[in-house]
Design an enzyme around this catalytic site. Structure first.
Site, PDB file in Angstrom:
ATOM      1  N   LYS A   1      -9.274   4.157  11.732  1.00 26.13           N
ATOM      2  CA  LYS A   1      -9.438   3.309  12.919  1.00 26.13           C
ATOM      3  C   LYS A   1      -9.690   4.110  14.202  1.00 26.13           C
ATOM      4  O   LYS A   1     -10.384   3.641  15.087  1.00 26.13           O
ATOM      5  CB  LYS A   1      -8.191   2.439  13.116  1.00 26.13           C
ATOM      6  CG  LYS A   1      -8.122   1.236  12.178  1.00 26.13           C
ATOM      7  CD  LYS A   1      -6.829   0.482  12.437  1.00 26.13           C
ATOM      8  CE  LYS A   1      -6.987  -0.983  12.205  1.00 26.13           C
ATOM      9  NZ  LYS A   1      -5.821  -1.769  12.571  1.00 26.13           N
TER      10      LYS A   1
ATOM     11  N   ASP B   1      -7.724  -6.807  16.798  1.00 28.50           N
ATOM     12  CA  ASP B   1      -6.310  -6.995  16.433  1.00 28.50           C
ATOM     13  C   ASP B   1      -5.542  -7.747  17.523  1.00 28.50           C
ATOM     14  O   ASP B   1      -4.714  -8.618  17.219  1.00 28.50           O
ATOM     15  CB  ASP B   1      -5.629  -5.633  16.201  1.00 28.50           C
ATOM     16  CG  ASP B   1      -5.827  -5.122  14.784  1.00 28.50           C
ATOM     17  OD1 ASP B   1      -6.120  -5.935  13.890  1.00 28.50           O
ATOM     18  OD2 ASP B   1      -5.691  -3.904  14.574  1.00 28.50           O
TER      19      ASP B   1
HETATM   20  P1  NAP Z   1       1.414   3.221  12.652  1.00 32.30           P
HETATM   21  O1  NAP Z   1       0.398   3.529  13.695  1.00 32.30           O
HETATM   22  O2  NAP Z   1       1.614   4.136  11.507  1.00 32.30           O
HETATM   23  O3  NAP Z   1       2.834   3.055  13.424  1.00 32.30           O
HETATM   24  C1  NAP Z   1       4.022   2.833  12.694  1.00 32.30           C
HETATM   25  C2  NAP Z   1       5.127   2.446  13.670  1.00 32.30           C
HETATM   26  O4  NAP Z   1       6.310   2.146  12.897  1.00 32.30           O
HETATM   27  C3  NAP Z   1       5.512   3.571  14.628  1.00 32.30           C
HETATM   28  O5  NAP Z   1       5.972   3.007  15.838  1.00 32.30           O
HETATM   29  C4  NAP Z   1       6.657   4.245  13.857  1.00 32.30           C
HETATM   30  O6  NAP Z   1       7.544   4.966  14.675  1.00 32.30           O
HETATM   31  C5  NAP Z   1       7.363   3.057  13.280  1.00 32.30           C
HETATM   32  N1  NAP Z   1       8.153   3.411  12.114  1.00 32.30           N
HETATM   33  C6  NAP Z   1       7.714   3.782  10.902  1.00 32.30           C
HETATM   34  N2  NAP Z   1       8.758   4.056  10.084  1.00 32.30           N
HETATM   35  C7  NAP Z   1       9.876   3.870  10.828  1.00 32.30           C
HETATM   36  C8  NAP Z   1      11.260   4.014  10.570  1.00 32.30           C
HETATM   37  N3  NAP Z   1      11.720   4.408   9.364  1.00 32.30           N
HETATM   38  N4  NAP Z   1      12.153   3.759  11.560  1.00 32.30           N
HETATM   39  C9  NAP Z   1      11.704   3.356  12.770  1.00 32.30           C
HETATM   40  N5  NAP Z   1      10.397   3.199  13.092  1.00 32.30           N
HETATM   41  C10 NAP Z   1       9.507   3.468  12.122  1.00 32.30           C
HETATM   42  O7  NAP Z   1       1.165   1.786  12.021  1.00 32.30           O
HETATM   43  P2  NAP Z   1       0.519   0.493  12.699  1.00 32.30           P
HETATM   44  O8  NAP Z   1      -0.898   0.414  12.331  1.00 32.30           O
HETATM   45  O9  NAP Z   1       0.891   0.482  14.130  1.00 32.30           O
HETATM   46  O10 NAP Z   1       1.267  -0.679  11.897  1.00 32.30           O
HETATM   47  C11 NAP Z   1       2.609  -1.027  12.171  1.00 32.30           C
HETATM   48  C12 NAP Z   1       2.992  -2.246  11.336  1.00 32.30           C
HETATM   49  O11 NAP Z   1       2.201  -3.359  11.741  1.00 32.30           O
HETATM   50  C13 NAP Z   1       2.731  -2.089   9.837  1.00 32.30           C
HETATM   51  O12 NAP Z   1       3.779  -2.716   9.132  1.00 32.30           O
HETATM   52  C14 NAP Z   1       1.427  -2.834   9.597  1.00 32.30           C
HETATM   53  O13 NAP Z   1       1.327  -3.360   8.303  1.00 32.30           O
HETATM   54  C15 NAP Z   1       1.562  -3.948  10.617  1.00 32.30           C
HETATM   55  N6  NAP Z   1       0.258  -4.478  11.037  1.00 32.30           N
HETATM   56  C16 NAP Z   1       0.021  -5.809  10.827  1.00 32.30           C
HETATM   57  C17 NAP Z   1      -1.165  -6.346  11.241  1.00 32.30           C
HETATM   58  C18 NAP Z   1      -1.401  -7.810  11.008  1.00 32.30           C
HETATM   59  O14 NAP Z   1      -2.568  -8.232  11.035  1.00 32.30           O
HETATM   60  N7  NAP Z   1      -0.371  -8.598  10.811  1.00 32.30           N
HETATM   61  C19 NAP Z   1      -2.140  -5.551  11.868  1.00 32.30           C
HETATM   62  C20 NAP Z   1      -1.868  -4.207  12.081  1.00 32.30           C
HETATM   63  C21 NAP Z   1      -0.653  -3.672  11.650  1.00 32.30           C
HETATM   64  P3  NAP Z   1       7.310   6.541  14.945  1.00 32.30           P
HETATM   65  O15 NAP Z   1       6.307   6.629  16.062  1.00 32.30           O
HETATM   66  O16 NAP Z   1       8.648   7.038  15.320  1.00 32.30           O
HETATM   67  O17 NAP Z   1       6.793   7.139  13.664  1.00 32.30           O
END
Ligand code: NAP
Length: 279
Positions: A71, A108
């Site tokens: 992305k 998004d």
């Molecule tokens: P990302 O860029 O990898 O970010 C992950 C986030 O989760 C970061 O803030 C990370 O914190 C945190 N995190 C991961 N493991 C953790 C833990 N064990 N304890 C506390 N915080 C933790 O991923 P993303 O693309 O932003 O996606 C985040 C979530 O949104 C995912 O579950 C994804 O499936 C969902 N999502 C849904 C949609 C939808 O259409 N519904 C669209 C996009 C994303 P750190 O910075 O500390 O690592």
């Protein structure tokens, strides 16, 4: 067959990509509206991304969705990047234009807003602060969208505080950063609370942030949609909040690409949800 008679092709590009629900969603819409076209998952390694994107238009592809981990990288390859994709720092929708240029957008945030408006019709984003948990790519899209709809204040908390601080410097003074141990307290008086972290997702640790400060009537959204019904949503609803799951965002973010590539704005309704849940 000349170029204009080609059956339009589109794809979702990621690695891994097999888990993506987008192919099932696009197949459902193509069938529902009886449209000619095809949408496939393509697993592309980072080193091949530029070459693959350069070749796809020759093969009849009119566009692509982009998912993890490409992305951010596609912004450097695209010829035209929308302001919101640039602000978010990531694109999820590419259009291969007839003049050969690649147009990159991020839908998004619009998907996030459309989901809340659909499932919490009385939601008034301007009626109070919003709290966002997480500071990854999804949080950036959510924050950009919340600012666009006029949220007065956004509070963010992230396990890695530095990432939240970066969001504050990128998005400005409406944002304030709360320490990770204060993530529960930052929800006080908030009209909107969003889990944009991966906590609570299948295979990830459970979401255990205390919700004592959550205001009854607040609109609470979990971006996690596997499982569909998360512990966070259950707890929030038990405290009188209006809980909205993350599936609608996934469906709504896909609609602009579908319209652009296949010529019909698809309905995001209960039938669509059920088709994807059953896929
Ligand atoms: P990302 O860029 O990898 O970010 C992950 C986030 O989760 C970061 O803030 C990370 O914190 C945190 N995190 C991961 N493991 C953790 C833990 N064990 N304890 C506390 N915080 C933790 O991923 P993303 O693309 O932003 O996606 C985040 C979530 O949104 C995912 O579950 C994804 O499936 C969902 N999502 C849904 C949609 C939808 O259409 N519904 C669209 C996009 C994303 P750190 O910075 O500390 O690592």
């Amino acid at each position: 067959m000349n170029e204009d008679n080609r059956i339009p092709l589109a794809a979702v590009i990621g690695s891994p990509v097999a888990h993506s629900r987008s192919p099932a969603l696009f197949a459902y819409w193509l069938k529902r509206y009886d449209l000619k076209g095809s949408y496939i998952p393509i697993d592309v390694a980072h080193m091949d991304l530029r070459q693959v994107l350069g070749t796809m238009p020759m093969m009849g592809f009119v566009g692509a969705n982009v998912t993890i981990p490409h992305k951010e990288a596609v912004l450097k390859i695209a010829d035209i990047v929308t302001d919101r994709a640039a602000l978010i720092g990531a694109a999820n929708t590419l259009i291969f234009r007839k003049d050969g240029r690649i147009h990159a957008d991020n839908t998004d945030g619009a998907g996030f807003i459309a989901n809340l408006r659909q499932h919490a019709p009385n939601w008034d984003p301007q009626s109070g602060p919003a709290a966002v948990i997480g500071a990854g790519g999804a949080a950036r899209a959510v924050i950009a969208a919340l600012i666009e709809v006029g949220v007065p204040e956004i509070r963010i908390s992230n396990r890695t505080r530095l990432r939240a601080e970066t969001l504050r410097s990128d998005f400005g003074a409406k944002l304030s950063v709360y320490d990770w141990v204060q993530a529960g307290n930052m929800m006080e008086d908030c009209a909107t609370v969003v889990n944009a972290s991966s906590l609570g997702m299948v295979g990830k640790p459970e979401f255990k942030i205390p919700l004592d400060a959550l205001k009854p009537g607040a609109v609470v959204n979990d971006l996690v949609y596997t499982p569909l019904r998360t512990h966070f949503l259950d707890e929030a609803e038990a405290r009188g909040a209006i809980a909205v799951d993350g599936l609608g965002m996934l469906l709504h973010q896909a609609a602009p690409g579908f319209e652009r590539w296949f010529g019909k704005r698809p309905d995001v309704d209960e039938d669509t949800r059920q088709a994807i849940l059953g896929a």
